[in-house]
Design an enzyme around this catalytic site. Structure first.
Site, PDB file in Angstrom:
ATOM      1  N   THR A   1       0.784  -1.112   0.019  1.00  0.00           N
ATOM      2  CA  THR A   1       0.006  -0.021   0.072  1.00  0.00           C
ATOM      3  C   THR A   1       0.851   1.247  -0.038  1.00  0.00           C
ATOM      4  O   THR A   1       2.263   1.293  -0.380  1.00  0.00           O
ATOM      5  CB  THR A   1      -0.967   0.100   1.027  1.00  0.00           C
ATOM      6  OG1 THR A   1      -1.990   1.093   1.191  1.00  0.00           O
ATOM      7  CG2 THR A   1      -0.196   0.115   2.477  1.00  0.00           C
ATOM      8  N   ASN A   2       0.357   2.208   0.406  1.00  0.00           N
ATOM      9  CA  ASN A   2       1.140   3.562   0.153  1.00  0.00           C
ATOM     10  C   ASN A   2       0.588   4.553   1.618  1.00  0.00           C
ATOM     11  O   ASN A   2      -0.131   4.181   2.163  1.00  0.00           O
ATOM     12  CB  ASN A   2       0.972   4.356  -1.013  1.00  0.00           C
ATOM     13  CG  ASN A   2      -0.307   4.671  -1.401  1.00  0.00           C
ATOM     14  OD1 ASN A   2      -1.024   5.486  -0.575  1.00  0.00           O
ATOM     15  ND2 ASN A   2      -1.042   4.124  -2.298  1.00  0.00           N
ATOM     16  N   ASP A   3       1.181   5.774   1.840  1.00  0.00           N
ATOM     17  CA  ASP A   3       1.120   6.474   2.761  1.00  0.00           C
ATOM     18  C   ASP A   3      -0.093   7.686   2.564  1.00  0.00           C
ATOM     19  O   ASP A   3      -0.375   8.270   3.537  1.00  0.00           O
ATOM     20  CB  ASP A   3       2.427   7.292   2.993  1.00  0.00           C
ATOM     21  CG  ASP A   3       3.399   6.919   3.831  1.00  0.00           C
ATOM     22  OD1 ASP A   3       3.293   5.722   4.390  1.00  0.00           O
ATOM     23  OD2 ASP A   3       4.550   7.456   3.428  1.00  0.00           O
ATOM     24  N   SER A   4      -1.090   7.267   1.696  1.00  0.00           N
ATOM     25  CA  SER A   4      -2.270   8.195   1.584  1.00  0.00           C
ATOM     26  C   SER A   4      -3.011   7.958   2.846  1.00  0.00           C
ATOM     27  O   SER A   4      -3.530   6.895   3.117  1.00  0.00           O
ATOM     28  CB  SER A   4      -3.058   7.660   0.204  1.00  0.00           C
ATOM     29  OG  SER A   4      -4.353   8.482   0.381  1.00  0.00           O
TER      30      SER A   4
ATOM     31  N   ARG B   1      -7.959   2.419   1.183  1.00  0.00           N
ATOM     32  CA  ARG B   1      -7.673   2.260   2.870  1.00  0.00           C
ATOM     33  C   ARG B   1      -7.403   3.700   3.254  1.00  0.00           C
ATOM     34  O   ARG B   1      -6.798   4.550   2.463  1.00  0.00           O
ATOM     35  CB  ARG B   1      -6.322   1.411   2.911  1.00  0.00           C
ATOM     36  CG  ARG B   1      -5.931   1.248   4.480  1.00  0.00           C
ATOM     37  CD  ARG B   1      -4.492   0.779   4.684  1.00  0.00           C
ATOM     38  NE  ARG B   1      -3.515   1.887   3.822  1.00  0.00           N
ATOM     39  CZ  ARG B   1      -3.338   3.098   4.466  1.00  0.00           C
ATOM     40  NH1 ARG B   1      -3.936   3.283   5.602  1.00  0.00           N
ATOM     41  NH2 ARG B   1      -2.514   4.020   3.786  1.00  0.00           N
TER      42      ARG B   1
END
Ligand code: CTP
Ligand code: CA
Length: 227
Positions: free
Chosen positions: A33-36, A61
């Site tokens: 996933t990523n930091d969003s 997410r």
């Protein structure tokens, strides 16, 4: 623009917003996933709702709760977000794609939890579909499409290039190398571009204030086409 100051200025306008990060499964208990945080997209959905728009929020997410008073569609992967957004696109007047969509996903998702064996493990990744680009290719003349671009360098060049490549009307670019800008923060500073050039600089302010201004720009373009 002035008119957006009035309550419910976007009454009857159908706004589709994506927010948050996609989750790309490796196995049942692991993912990429990523930091969003979801905050920017949620602020756009909330602002559109407060202006009286009919809002559909497709959310991946996120670290915070989505706003109430909108139609909420929860998704996990880029592919699920693609399906959710494409199937609703024809009913949208304005689309704001604030989600941080994974560019790559595991080529295979294991049905069972992977066990450790070798000293090293390579994951093969494959590209995900580009949702914004797919929308650009399918866009009707009256629809307004807004994307985001988080960059660390050459913001104008990258943002204008993305607007052209994806046939987006506007790209809200942010320089995430600056403090308090982008991922996770409650504030943002964005520069809004078309494929041709800069439309407006929105200096550091709350994500809600950025959302209000961004919607005003999109709504102006939408109205101009309807006339
Ligand atoms: N986007 C999308 N689908 C993807 C990747 C990105 O819809 N698979 C959208 C994002 O939601 C955003 C815009 O495209 O509105 C720009 O995303 P960005 O990651 O900046 O652009 P990319 O084309 O993925 O280019 P790169 O990551 O290489 O800079
Ligand atoms: Ca990307």
């Amino acid at each position: 623009i002035e008119r957006l100051g009035r309550r419910r200025a976007m009454e009857g306008v159908r706004v589709l917003v994506t927010a948050g990060a996609t989750v790309e499964r490796i196995d049942p208990v692991r993912y990429l996933t990523n930091d969003s945080s979801g905050k920017m997209g949620f602020a756009v959905a909330e602002a559109a709702r407060d202006l009286g728009a009919k809002v559909t929020l497709v959310a991946g997410r996120a670290d915070v709760a989505p706003p109430g008073g909108v139609e909420l569609v929860r998704v996990e992967s880029a592919q699920q977000m693609y399906d959710a957004v494409l199937s609703r696109f024809a009913e949208a007047d304005i689309v704001v794609k604030a989600a941080a969509v994974a560019d790559y996903r595991p080529a295979q998702t294991a049905a069972r939890k992977l066990k450790k064996t070798e000293a090293t493990l390579s994951l093969e990744l494959e590209r995900t579909p580009d949702i914004l680009k797919a929308l650009g290719e399918r866009k009707a003349p009256g629809q307004v499409l807004v994307g985001f671009a988080a960059e660390t360098n050459d913001l104008a060049k990258h943002a204008m290039g993305k607007a052209a490549r994806k046939q987006a009307d506007f790209i809200a670019g942010n320089d995430v190398s600056k403090p308090n800008v982008g991922f996770g923060h409650d504030t943002n500073a964005v520069s809004v571009y078309t494929a041709e050039g800069l439309v407006e600089d929105l200096p550091l302010q709350s994500k809600r204030a950025v959302a209000d201004r961004l919607l005003a720009i999109a709504y102006d373009a939408y109205k101009a086409r309807a006339e």
